[in-house]
Design an enzyme around this catalytic site. Structure first.
Site, PDB file in Angstrom:
ATOM      1  CG  ASP A 201      49.240  35.716  45.506  1.00 59.13           C
ATOM      2  OD1 ASP A 201      48.258  36.028  46.240  1.00 59.13           O
ATOM      3  OD2 ASP A 201      50.367  36.224  45.628  1.00 59.13           O
TER       4      ASP A 201
ATOM      5  CG  HIS B  17      46.378  44.074  38.887  1.00 63.67           C
ATOM      6  ND1 HIS B  17      47.682  44.291  39.234  1.00 63.67           N
ATOM      7  CD2 HIS B  17      45.881  45.300  38.572  1.00 63.67           C
ATOM      8  CE1 HIS B  17      47.967  45.589  39.126  1.00 63.67           C
ATOM      9  NE2 HIS B  17      46.886  46.214  38.735  1.00 63.67           N
TER      10      HIS B  17
END
Ligand SMILES: [Zn+2]
Length: 253
Positions: free
Chosen positions: A109, A126
């Site tokens: 994010d 990730h």
């Protein structure tokens, strides 16, 4: 040991932070839930309702790419509206104070960067969903560019340079873990004296191996997570409280 309540947890964590010289935080979805970012893996989370699109399917099928991008654009307001939470800000304070060299994160994010970490000091296991990359030549693209092309052509665009598909800069299911990031994370884990796992259920391997790697190299291990994790027994301190409440007191230190 498990902290008996929030106050004693914060107190013990404060002592351990004061005594440590190199602190390595490892963060998962739990640190970002107070920022409005859903935990995709949680029961009822996005991935239990929408099967994630595996990497090979994305590469093979234009339909899969179109669907992946439609889903990503549906999330855009959530990602662009999110601000760093108390956990992010507390870690950024310790980073500025020179106690944290870098943060390892499973999150995509971009909130650690927004909280003040230099991009090079955020190790993203990730990847990152706030921009895109060509899966062939790795050219980065803004999401706005992808969106404009998608809307004009009605299909997810390919790279201008090499005509391979453009994907969010995340690691999809079935895609190899990023080698450099894994190597850097392992090196950091082996050279910290306090490892703090924050908001991760510590079940996604190989990332879940870092806490034990740090511990085996002599670091103290703290686990802050609402739910019990399989590694709680090996931790020096387990805090099963809200992350914002637990780390909030360390903002500005
Ligand atoms: Zn390319």
């Amino acid at each position: 040991m498990i902290a008996s309540d929030l106050r004693s947890g914060v107190e013990q964590l404060g002592d351990m932070i004061a005594e440590a010289s190199v602190i390595l935080p490892f963060t998962g979805a739990g640190i970002s839930t107070e920022c409005g970012i859903p935990d995709f893996r949680s029961p009822g989370g996005l991935w239990t309702r929408n099967r994630p699109i595996p990497f090979d399917e994305f590469v093979a099928s234009q339909d899969a790419r179109d669907e992946a991008w439609r889903r990503r654009f549906a999330m855009e307001a959530i990602f662009t509206g999110a601000k760093p939470g108390r956990g992010h800000r507390a870690l950024a304070s310790l980073y500025r104070a020179g106690k944290i060299p870098a943060v390892i994160t499973q999150n995509i994010d971009n909130l650690h960067q927004m909280s003040g970490f230099a991009p090079d000091h955020v190790i993203e296991l990730h990847g990152n969903t706030t921009y895109a990359r060509c899966i062939g030549c790795r050219t980065p693209y803004d999401l706005a560019w992808v969106r404009t092309r998608f809307e004009e052509d009605g299909a997810a665009p390919n790279c201008i340079a090499c005509d391979r598909p453009v994907k969010t800069a995340t690691i999809s299911f079935g895609q190899a873990m990023p080698e450099d990031e894994m190597k850097r994370a392992a090196e950091l884990a082996q050279h910290c004296d306090l490892f703090i796992a924050i908001g991760s259920s510590l079940v996604v391997w190989p990332a879940a191996g870092f806490p034990m790697m740090a511990r085996n190299c002599g670091a103290r291990l703290v686990i802050i997570n609402r739910e019990p994790t399989e590694q709680d027994d090996f931790a020096d301190l387990v805090i099963r409280e809200d992350i914002g409440e637990t780390l909030g007191p360390f903002i500005g230190n």
